[in-house]
Motif scaffolding. Structure first.
Motif, PDB file in Angstrom:
ATOM      1  N   GLY A  87       0.811  -1.207   0.000  1.00  0.00           N
ATOM      2  CA  GLY A  87       0.000   0.000   0.000  1.00  0.00           C
ATOM      3  C   GLY A  87       0.846   1.259   0.000  1.00  0.00           C
ATOM      4  O   GLY A  87       0.528   2.234  -0.688  1.00  0.00           O
ATOM      5  N   THR A  88       1.931   1.245   0.755  1.00  0.00           N
ATOM      6  CA  THR A  88       2.841   2.391   0.773  1.00  0.00           C
ATOM      7  C   THR A  88       3.501   2.567  -0.590  1.00  0.00           C
ATOM      8  O   THR A  88       3.671   3.705  -1.066  1.00  0.00           O
ATOM      9  N   GLU A  89       3.864   1.474  -1.229  1.00  0.00           N
ATOM     10  CA  GLU A  89       4.465   1.571  -2.562  1.00  0.00           C
ATOM     11  C   GLU A  89       3.486   2.183  -3.560  1.00  0.00           C
ATOM     12  O   GLU A  89       3.877   3.022  -4.398  1.00  0.00           O
ATOM     13  N   ARG A  90       2.214   1.798  -3.473  1.00  0.00           N
ATOM     14  CA  ARG A  90       1.198   2.393  -4.352  1.00  0.00           C
ATOM     15  C   ARG A  90       1.047   3.885  -4.076  1.00  0.00           C
ATOM     16  O   ARG A  90       0.933   4.693  -4.996  1.00  0.00           O
ATOM     17  N   LEU A  91       1.027   4.230  -2.802  1.00  0.00           N
ATOM     18  CA  LEU A  91       0.889   5.635  -2.417  1.00  0.00           C
ATOM     19  C   LEU A  91       2.057   6.462  -2.953  1.00  0.00           C
ATOM     20  O   LEU A  91       1.866   7.564  -3.480  1.00  0.00           O
ATOM     21  N   LEU A  92       3.258   5.943  -2.835  1.00  0.00           N
ATOM     22  CA  LEU A  92       4.436   6.669  -3.296  1.00  0.00           C
ATOM     23  C   LEU A  92       4.425   6.863  -4.816  1.00  0.00           C
ATOM     24  O   LEU A  92       4.788   7.935  -5.320  1.00  0.00           O
ATOM     25  N   ASP A  99       3.232  15.020  -7.920  1.00  0.00           N
ATOM     26  CA  ASP A  99       4.240  16.030  -7.539  1.00  0.00           C
ATOM     27  C   ASP A  99       4.109  16.475  -6.083  1.00  0.00           C
ATOM     28  O   ASP A  99       4.268  17.661  -5.749  1.00  0.00           O
ATOM     29  N   VAL A 100       3.830  15.519  -5.207  1.00  0.00           N
ATOM     30  CA  VAL A 100       3.783  15.812  -3.771  1.00  0.00           C
ATOM     31  C   VAL A 100       5.170  16.241  -3.303  1.00  0.00           C
ATOM     32  O   VAL A 100       6.186  15.656  -3.694  1.00  0.00           O
ATOM     33  N   GLU A 101       5.229  17.250  -2.445  1.00  0.00           N
ATOM     34  CA  GLU A 101       6.512  17.818  -2.041  1.00  0.00           C
ATOM     35  C   GLU A 101       7.138  17.136  -0.829  1.00  0.00           C
ATOM     36  O   GLU A 101       8.343  17.249  -0.597  1.00  0.00           O
ATOM     37  N   ASN A 102       6.319  16.430  -0.034  1.00  0.00           N
ATOM     38  CA  ASN A 102       6.867  15.777   1.157  1.00  0.00           C
ATOM     39  C   ASN A 102       5.905  14.699   1.637  1.00  0.00           C
ATOM     40  O   ASN A 102       4.751  15.002   1.952  1.00  0.00           O
ATOM     41  N   VAL A 103       6.374  13.457   1.680  1.00  0.00           N
ATOM     42  CA  VAL A 103       5.605  12.370   2.286  1.00  0.00           C
ATOM     43  C   VAL A 103       6.211  12.103   3.657  1.00  0.00           C
ATOM     44  O   VAL A 103       7.379  11.713   3.773  1.00  0.00           O
ATOM     45  N   VAL A 104       5.422  12.336   4.703  1.00  0.00           N
ATOM     46  CA  VAL A 104       5.868  12.100   6.069  1.00  0.00           C
ATOM     47  C   VAL A 104       5.394  10.710   6.479  1.00  0.00           C
ATOM     48  O   VAL A 104       4.184  10.478   6.622  1.00  0.00           O
ATOM     49  N   TYR A 105       6.333   9.793   6.639  1.00  0.00           N
ATOM     50  CA  TYR A 105       5.974   8.424   6.996  1.00  0.00           C
ATOM     51  C   TYR A 105       6.160   8.219   8.489  1.00  0.00           C
ATOM     52  O   TYR A 105       7.238   8.461   9.031  1.00  0.00           O
ATOM     53  N   VAL A 106       5.106   7.746   9.148  1.00  0.00           N
ATOM     54  CA  VAL A 106       5.139   7.517  10.591  1.00  0.00           C
ATOM     55  C   VAL A 106       5.441   6.047  10.856  1.00  0.00           C
ATOM     56  O   VAL A 106       4.668   5.167  10.481  1.00  0.00           O
ATOM     57  N   ARG A 127      11.940   1.726   3.897  1.00  0.00           N
ATOM     58  CA  ARG A 127      12.895   1.640   2.790  1.00  0.00           C
ATOM     59  C   ARG A 127      12.261   2.109   1.483  1.00  0.00           C
ATOM     60  O   ARG A 127      12.914   2.793   0.677  1.00  0.00           O
ATOM     61  N   ALA A 128      11.001   1.738   1.271  1.00  0.00           N
ATOM     62  CA  ALA A 128      10.310   2.179   0.063  1.00  0.00           C
ATOM     63  C   ALA A 128      10.223   3.699   0.025  1.00  0.00           C
ATOM     64  O   ALA A 128      10.436   4.318  -1.027  1.00  0.00           O
ATOM     65  N   VAL A 129       9.922   4.304   1.179  1.00  0.00           N
ATOM     66  CA  VAL A 129       9.846   5.763   1.267  1.00  0.00           C
ATOM     67  C   VAL A 129      11.221   6.376   0.995  1.00  0.00           C
ATOM     68  O   VAL A 129      11.357   7.338   0.227  1.00  0.00           O
ATOM     69  N   GLU A 130      12.241   5.827   1.623  1.00  0.00           N
ATOM     70  CA  GLU A 130      13.597   6.367   1.482  1.00  0.00           C
ATOM     71  C   GLU A 130      14.136   6.207   0.061  1.00  0.00           C
ATOM     72  O   GLU A 130      14.895   7.058  -0.421  1.00  0.00           O
ATOM     73  N   ASP A 131      13.755   5.119  -0.612  1.00  0.00           N
ATOM     74  CA  ASP A 131      14.259   4.848  -1.958  1.00  0.00           C
ATOM     75  C   ASP A 131      13.448   5.524  -3.056  1.00  0.00           C
ATOM     76  O   ASP A 131      13.862   5.564  -4.220  1.00  0.00           O
ATOM     77  N   PRO A 135      10.192  13.336  -2.405  1.00  0.00           N
ATOM     78  CA  PRO A 135      10.823  13.887  -1.186  1.00  0.00           C
ATOM     79  C   PRO A 135      10.082  13.388   0.050  1.00  0.00           C
ATOM     80  O   PRO A 135       8.848  13.275   0.034  1.00  0.00           O
ATOM     81  N   SER A 136      10.815  13.090   1.115  1.00  0.00           N
ATOM     82  CA  SER A 136      10.159  12.438   2.243  1.00  0.00           C
ATOM     83  C   SER A 136      10.787  12.768   3.587  1.00  0.00           C
ATOM     84  O   SER A 136      11.887  13.302   3.685  1.00  0.00           O
ATOM     85  N   THR A 137      10.037  12.378   4.621  1.00  0.00           N
ATOM     86  CA  THR A 137      10.459  12.475   6.013  1.00  0.00           C
ATOM     87  C   THR A 137      10.021  11.187   6.701  1.00  0.00           C
ATOM     88  O   THR A 137       8.895  10.734   6.497  1.00  0.00           O
ATOM     89  N   VAL A 138      10.904  10.592   7.484  1.00  0.00           N
ATOM     90  CA  VAL A 138      10.560   9.380   8.237  1.00  0.00           C
ATOM     91  C   VAL A 138      10.740   9.672   9.716  1.00  0.00           C
ATOM     92  O   VAL A 138      11.825  10.053  10.155  1.00  0.00           O
ATOM     93  N   VAL A 139       9.661   9.499  10.474  1.00  0.00           N
ATOM     94  CA  VAL A 139       9.719   9.737  11.919  1.00  0.00           C
ATOM     95  C   VAL A 139       9.201   8.490  12.633  1.00  0.00           C
ATOM     96  O   VAL A 139       8.140   7.972  12.307  1.00  0.00           O
ATOM     97  N   ARG A 140       9.979   8.008  13.592  1.00  0.00           N
ATOM     98  CA  ARG A 140       9.594   6.841  14.384  1.00  0.00           C
ATOM     99  C   ARG A 140       9.111   7.290  15.754  1.00  0.00           C
ATOM    100  O   ARG A 140       9.723   8.160  16.368  1.00  0.00           O
ATOM    101  N   ALA A 141       8.057   6.642  16.220  1.00  0.00           N
ATOM    102  CA  ALA A 141       7.519   6.949  17.547  1.00  0.00           C
ATOM    103  C   ALA A 141       7.399   5.673  18.370  1.00  0.00           C
ATOM    104  O   ALA A 141       7.338   4.565  17.817  1.00  0.00           O
ATOM    105  N   THR A 142       7.375   5.827  19.683  1.00  0.00           N
ATOM    106  CA  THR A 142       7.156   4.685  20.562  1.00  0.00           C
ATOM    107  C   THR A 142       5.650   4.416  20.683  1.00  0.00           C
ATOM    108  O   THR A 142       4.832   5.151  20.148  1.00  0.00           O
ATOM    109  N   GLN A 143       5.278   3.366  21.415  1.00  0.00           N
ATOM    110  CA  GLN A 143       3.869   2.988  21.539  1.00  0.00           C
ATOM    111  C   GLN A 143       3.069   4.072  22.263  1.00  0.00           C
ATOM    112  O   GLN A 143       3.571   4.741  23.155  1.00  0.00           O
ATOM    113  N   PHE A 144       1.805   4.200  21.868  1.00  0.00           N
ATOM    114  CA  PHE A 144       0.913   5.164  22.508  1.00  0.00           C
ATOM    115  C   PHE A 144       0.380   4.599  23.826  1.00  0.00           C
ATOM    116  O   PHE A 144       0.215   3.392  23.980  1.00  0.00           O
TER     117      PHE A 144
END
Length: 265
Positions: A87-92, A99-106, A127-131, A135-144
């Motif tokens: 699904g992420t690959e399709r979105l990308l 021409d999206v300027e920034n995909v922020v992946y959580v 990896r799909a986002v990074e490759d 243009p992108s941003t990857v942010v990791r969060a801990t459990q809610f």
């Protein structure tokens, strides 16, 4: 005048999506909220669209004229490979065409070290986002906190709570996580950014004991031995980022507020 940023939120009806929508509006974004099952009536200032990452239905319409995407859709209890990876690959691919300027992946803290299938799928999505050429941003969060609460609610009526008591996690209030993610919802991509974690690292025993005290449920907590490398990673604190204590709301405070609000309903 600086043009308003049109931001698409995937997984907009989820825990994080619900926290992101009002914060984006308050920050001046034009918000488009995507879900497989959009509500019939919700925020008057939010444009709802139907989007299914499993087959790509609605992608072109969802991404039309969008500047920033916050990709919060995920399937931890479903087919995470289909949703989180393909699904992420399709979105990308569609975001590139739009021409999206920034995909922020959580993503999640520890996905590159914990051999859990869901985590492995999140890492493949990273990896799909990074490759991607987008243009992108990857942010990791801990459990809610809410994730911990839901798990403990499932065992609350069992006479004996057999839990992986030595697992170490760093729960965070979803609103505080959303505040941190919002900082990256700009037209300028940031690449891989520092992790987002709760105020302190706690063991499952500590969290369960606080839940037991707050609810008044008298149940013994016993250690459930869990073998394997995944359990070893959680015991060692791989799912935590103690040097990145972004949140300030501790578990006991969040729990008290949650129980109080439930009692008032």
């Amino acid at each position: 005048m600086t043009p308003r940023t049109r931001t698409l939120v995937t997984g907009a009806t989820g825990t994080l999506g619900n926290a992101l929508r009002p914060r984006l509006l308050e920050a001046g974004h034009d918000v488009r909220a995507a879900s497989r099952s959009p509500p019939s009536a919700d925020d008057s200032d939010v444009e709802w669209v139907e989007l299914d990452l499993l087959d790509g239905t609605g992608l072109e319409e969802a991404l039309a004229d969008v500047d920033v995407v916050i990709h919060a859709a995920s399937a931890p209890r479903g087919d995470s490979e289909a949703v989180d990876v393909r699904g992420t690959e399709r979105l990308l691919e569609a975001a590139d065409d739009a021409d999206v300027e920034n995909v922020v992946y959580v993503s999640i803290v520890g996905v590159d070290e914990i051999p859990l299938s869901y985590y492995e799928h999140k890492r493949r999505a990273e990896r799909a986002v990074e490759d991607s050429s987008v243009p992108s941003t990857v942010v990791r969060a801990t459990q809610f906190h809410s994730f911990v609460f839901e798990l403990l609610e499932t065992v609350a009526r069992v006479p004996v709570w057999a839990l992986p008591t030595q697992f170490r996690i760093q729960p965070i209030d979803v609103g505080e996580a959303a505040d941190a993610i919002l900082e990256y919802a700009t037209r300028e991509p940031s690449g891989r950014v520092p992790d987002v974690g709760g105020p302190d690292v706690r063991t499952v025993r500590e969290l369960a004991a606080a839940y037991r005290d707050a609810t008044g449920v008298r149940r013994p907590i016993v250690r459930l031995p869990v073998p394997g490398s995944t359990a070893a990673a959680f015991r060692s604190g791989t799912a935590t980022c103690p040097d990145r204590t972004v949140g300030t709301t501790i578990w006991e405070e969040w729990l008290g507020d949650r129980l109080e609000s439930t009692a008032e309903r």
